[in-house]
Structure formats: structure tokens, C-alpha cells
Design an enzyme around this catalytic site. Structure first.
Site, PDB file in Angstrom:
ATOM      1  N   HIS A 131      34.276  32.853  41.565  1.00  0.00           N
ATOM      2  CA  HIS A 131      33.992  34.288  41.583  1.00  0.00           C
ATOM      3  C   HIS A 131      35.255  35.143  41.577  1.00  0.00           C
ATOM      4  O   HIS A 131      35.189  36.346  41.320  1.00  0.00           O
ATOM      5  CB  HIS A 131      33.070  34.655  42.759  1.00  0.00           C
ATOM      6  CG  HIS A 131      33.710  34.630  44.107  1.00  0.00           C
ATOM      7  ND1 HIS A 131      33.623  33.549  44.958  1.00  0.00           N
ATOM      8  CD2 HIS A 131      34.435  35.548  44.777  1.00  0.00           C
ATOM      9  CE1 HIS A 131      34.258  33.819  46.085  1.00  0.00           C
ATOM     10  NE2 HIS A 131      34.764  35.024  45.997  1.00  0.00           N
ATOM     11  N   ASP A 161      31.229  27.184  42.876  1.00  0.00           N
ATOM     12  CA  ASP A 161      32.168  28.293  43.059  1.00  0.00           C
ATOM     13  C   ASP A 161      33.616  27.818  43.068  1.00  0.00           C
ATOM     14  O   ASP A 161      34.443  28.339  43.805  1.00  0.00           O
ATOM     15  CB  ASP A 161      31.855  29.083  44.330  1.00  0.00           C
ATOM     16  CG  ASP A 161      32.472  30.490  44.305  1.00  0.00           C
ATOM     17  OD1 ASP A 161      32.789  30.976  43.203  1.00  0.00           O
ATOM     18  OD2 ASP A 161      32.658  31.083  45.381  1.00  0.00           O
ATOM     19  N   SER A 242      39.446  34.647  49.300  1.00  0.00           N
ATOM     20  CA  SER A 242      38.699  33.756  48.410  1.00  0.00           C
ATOM     21  C   SER A 242      39.627  32.842  47.628  1.00  0.00           C
ATOM     22  O   SER A 242      40.559  33.308  46.965  1.00  0.00           O
ATOM     23  CB  SER A 242      37.870  34.572  47.421  1.00  0.00           C
ATOM     24  OG  SER A 242      36.668  34.968  47.978  1.00  0.00           O
TER      25      SER A 242
END
Length: 503
Positions: A131, A161, A242
């Protein structure tokens, strides 16, 4: 206030490119011989000896672990080009005189976002989250020494992911990969990354739980077969983290920071990381092939409930229920809908996520031994995994209301209607007969298990062809009795669901 689950970076565009040259199997054998061998390694605290277990000793351990990994942690900066999109009319203004103020095209300005990543090979392969780079048009990587390098996307996997980037370089600092299987609840961990544009940051916490499935992947249109088996930690994780590493006290990467549970979008106590053993398998395929070669058994599975344990004769509500008719290798091996898989290659399976991760670590073509329970009888079978043909997941709606004053519908939490030729046509199943679910009580016992458009075939072993027959079957229930339903979707596939009726 309800908690919200959020990925930690604004989704961004796939920059194409397939990895060539070294594979992860080549570059990850032991990229760092030990925590002190990393290039440009800052000096670790060497002051006076401290008593084991003392606060000073723990501080020294945190410092050493952070320094062992931080040189290989990078900031991933992304850009999304300006684009033109159709302007949407807000739902509350539709049908009002103000609706005419909207419509037409709207120019969206370029956007810049950032995440984190970590270098896994001296030649410049970098692991991050899907993402972070999904939808972006340009990717730059900022190294710990402030160098900025253009990066290309080697491959992405929306289902886990995980993504892999590549920068041109040699002799780059690398992380050391650990073994996430050795983690246990209560172990100290550190989260490294670039949160909130603050620069490189380290936070400390413990492993709060393992094997968490939080449902965030199911909300991604790109994730056709989501696999969630997160490490949960209370180390502070925020937007920008992230793709950064979660490391143990030896500085070894044991997870990829990916999401948080928060009512605000910022740290509220719970963060989630993809286990490195899973991320490593995915990254290896992305480097080698540009895509993930995902193995499959040929079963649709779900977690075991207390009602399942009672119906299927299980000693505890652990395992993965085969929730629909089996296909391929599973069918050839004799598995059936309603079987409960409790072990794979001798390792216990306690949840759907356990089984999915265990299978994911295999390769298509690998043989596996499956232990399962069929209505109280434990059995085993050997099958050979095949390669998954990934297709967009079908969307099913649970919308609908149960009619007021319907005692039968209230006890089981769903309402049905008789299938007519017109309804069969709407279902896309000409010739269908029987009863179809017309609404589900969102707070009832069947919530999350049945949805509108599902055809009920059997209720506690009794064939159901009419609404009256279903009412009779519900009326025969004892207060709190377990219900077992066999149902059919409009594509002809079947499922079995179990729950406890209302008293």
C-alpha cells in the site's frame, strides 16, 4: 468510539518492472553474519558492566538492537501524478436543488506520501508494503546517510501487503532476518521507520499477540485472496512507519510494520506487522518472478466457532472448517465440506490464518499431510498443492432487515422468501427452487455467516423446500440449540455454517 483499522500510508501506482539477477534465496542466506557486522555500524554502548535484567542492561539491549538495523532502514517517498476524475455528488445532496452544483470533471493535484522500508541485499533490494507504492508514479528512497536514490517496483502482492523495490547500488547496508516463528507473546520488540515526517525513529514494546486477523485486507479491491496473520505489538507505530522493520533484541527483522488499530488514524496502542517468515517467502517470489506463485489446497475455509466444535465433535474450538465443496487436490484426497483441518505436516492448526500461512510457505507441487476431524473422527490425508489461479473476489452483501414480529426469523437472525421464477432470474440461477435469504439481522446469531441471496438447502439435516418447512424446523429448536445449515450460492457452490440460536 469504535476503533478503526488503518493501513499506515496513503495508497499510491504500480511502477512496472520485474526483478532480475539475484533472488532472495541468494541474498538472504545470511546477509549479516551477526549484528555487529553491518556496514557503517555505529558504536554500541561499551560502558561499565551492568547487572543482567537491570534497567541499564535493558537500555543497552535496546540500543544495540536499534543500531544493528537502523543503517538499512530507508524512507520511501512516493509521488502520484495530477489526474482528472469525475466529480461525485454527495449522497445527502442528491435529488436536491444543489445537485446541479456538482458533476463534470475535477482536477486532482499531484500528491506526495511516504512510508518506510528496509534493505535486504547489498545490491539494493528493499522490502516495503504494497500500500506504500500502490498507485504511485514515482518512487524515491532516502538512505540513512541522506542519499536519495530512484527506485523501481520489482513486484507487489496485495494479498499480503508486501512489495519489493530495487535501487541501483552495491555494498549497501542490509538488515539481518530473524525467525518470526520463535516469537512469543511478551517478547520485547522495536519498531523502526520514518513516522510522521519526523526522521528515523525507534519505538519499543512487546509482542501483544500472534496470528491476528483484523479484516483490513478484505477492504482492498486488489486483494483477491487476502492472507492476514499479523504480529500484534504495542510498540508505537504511526503513519509513515508502513513497510519498516519490527526487530527483536538482537536487531533481527521479525516483521514488516503494516497497520494500526486506532479511532484517529494515529497510534492508540495497537500495531500490526506481517511476520517476516511470510514476507520473506513473498519477497523471494517477487524478486524471482515479479509475481507470487501461491499454492492452494482446493478448500474454502473459516475459523472454528463454539457451535462448530459442538456440531463437528471437536475437543475445542480450534482448527479451520472446510466451508464449501472441495476442489482439486483436496477433493482428490477425500476432504469434504464440514471437515475441520487441525494440523498440517504435524504442526497444529488453530485458525484459518494458521492454515493459510502454513500453506503459503510451501511451493506449488509440494506434498503436504493434512490431519482433519470429520464429525468426531480424526483422519489424515496427503495431497499435492497446486498453483492458485487468482481471480477477483466476488462481493456478497449482508444488507437487509428481518421482518418485525417474525418469531422464527428472530430466533435464527435471518428471514427468507420463497424462490419464484422472477427471483431465480434475479439470482442468476434460472431453475432455482426453495427458499432464499432475504435479510440478515446485523446483531443476530447468523450475522457474518449468511447473506442475502443465499439459498437454504438443509437445516439441521432436514431438507428445506418451502418457507413453511423452515418455520417448522425453527419451531422445533430448543432454546440455545446449535443450528447447522447447508446453503448454496447462486454460482452453484455450497457452504456449511453453524451457530447457536437465540433462546
Amino acid at each position: 468510539m469504535h476503533s478503526k483499522l488503518r493501513k499506515l500510508a496513503v495508497p499510491g501506482v504500480l511502477a512496472a518492472g520485474l526483478g532480475a539477477g539475484l533472488t532472495l534465496a541468494d541474498v538472504m542466506k545470511d546477509p549479516i553474519a551477526d549484528a555487529g557486522a553491518q556496514q557503517a555500524q555505529p558504536a554500541v554502548y561499551t560502558g561499565a558492566a551492568t547487572a543482567p535484567g537491570s534497567p541499564a542492561a535493558l537500555s543497552t539491549a535496546f540500543r544495540a538492537a536499534s543500531h544493528a538495523a537502523m543503517n538499512a532502514v530507508v524512507q520511501v517517498r512516493t509521488e502520484t501524478a495530477a489526474r482528472t476524475v469525475a466529480q461525485q455528488v454527495p449522497p445527502e445532496l442528491r435529488g436536491t436543488p444543489f445537485e446541479g452544483m456538482f458533476g463534470g470533471q475535477m482536477r486532482v493535484a499531484p500528491q506526495a506520501t511516504s512510508g518506510s522500508g528496509f534493505i535486504i541485499s547489498p545490491e539494493g533490494y528493499i522490502v516495503t508494503n504494497n500500500h506504500v507504492v500502490d498507485g504511485v508514479t514515482r518512487v524515491k528512497v532516502v538512505l540513512n546517510d541522506k542519499r536519495e536514490l530512484d527506485a523501481r517496483v520489482v513486484g507487489r502482492d496485495p494479498n499480503t501487503d508486501i512489495a519489493v523495490l530495487k535501487v541501483n547500488g552495491s555494498g549497501l547496508p542490509t538488515v539481518r532476518l530473524g525467525d518470526s516463528d520463535q516469537l512469543d507473546t511478551g517478547d520485547w520488540v522495536l519498531a523502526l521507520g520514518y513516522p510522521l515526517e519526523l526522521g528515523q525513529t525507534t519505538t519499543a514494546g512487546i509482542v501483544s499477540a500472534k496470528g491476528r486477523s483484523i479484516g483490513i485486507m478484505q477492504r482492498s479491491d486488489a486483494a483477491s485472496s487476502p492472507l492476514e496473520h499479523y504480529i500484534q505489538t504495542d510498540a508505537a507505530i504511526n503513519p509513515g512507519n508502513s513497510g519498516g522493520p519490527l526487530v527483536d533484541l538482537q536487531g533481527r527483522v521479525i516483521g514488516v510494520n503494516s497497520a494500526i488499530a486506532s479511532p484517529t488514524g494515529y497510534y492508540s496502542g495497537y500495531g500490526f506487522a506481517v511476520p517476516i517468515n511470510l514476507a520473506r517467502r513473498v519477497a523471494d517470489d517477487l524478486i524471482r518472478y515479479g509475481v507470487v506463485h501461491r499454492p492452494m489446497m482446493g478448500v474454502e475455509i473459516r475459523d472454528v466457532t463454539n457451535a462448530d466444535a459442538e456440531v463437528f465433535g471437536l475437543p475445542s474450538p480450534d482448527g479451520a472448517v472446510v466451508a464449501s465443496e472441495t476442489k482439486g487436490a483436496a477433493r482428490e484426497a477425500g476432504l469434504q465440506m464440514g471437515d475441520v483441518i487441525v494440523a498440517l505436516d504435524g504442526q497444529p492448526v488453530r485458525s484459518r490464518g494458521d492454515l493459510m500461512e502454513a500453506v503459503m510457505r510451501k511451493e506449488p507441487g509440494d506434498p503436504i499431510r493434512v490431519d482433519y476431524v470429520r464429525y468426531g473422527s480424526r483422519r489424515s490425508a496427503t495431497l499435492r498443492l497446486t498453483q492458485m489461479d487468482v481471480r477477483p473476489a466476488a462481493i456478497q452483501s449482508d444488507a437487509g432487515e428481518v421482518a418485525d414480529g417474525d418469531d422464527a426469523a428472530d430466533r435464527v437472525g435471518f428471514a427468507v422468501t420463497q424462490i419464484t421464477p422472477q427471483i431465480a432470474q434475479q439470482l442468476g440461477a434460472p431453475g432455482a427452487q426453495g427458499v432464499v435469504v432475504s435479510g440478515v439481522d446485523p446483531m443476530g446469531p447468523a450475522a457474518g455467516q449468511l447473506g442475502r441471496g443465499v439459498i437454504i438447502e438443509r437445516f439441521n439435516g432436514r431438507a428445506i423446500g418451502t418457507v413453511a418447512e423452515l418455520r417448522q424446523a425453527v419451531a422445533a429448536l430448543k432454546p440455545g440449540q446449535v443450528v447447522s445449515i447447508t446453503a448454496r450460492f447462486n454460482d452453484g457452490s455450497h457452504t456449511i455454517v453453524n451457530f447457536r440460536a437465540r433462546s
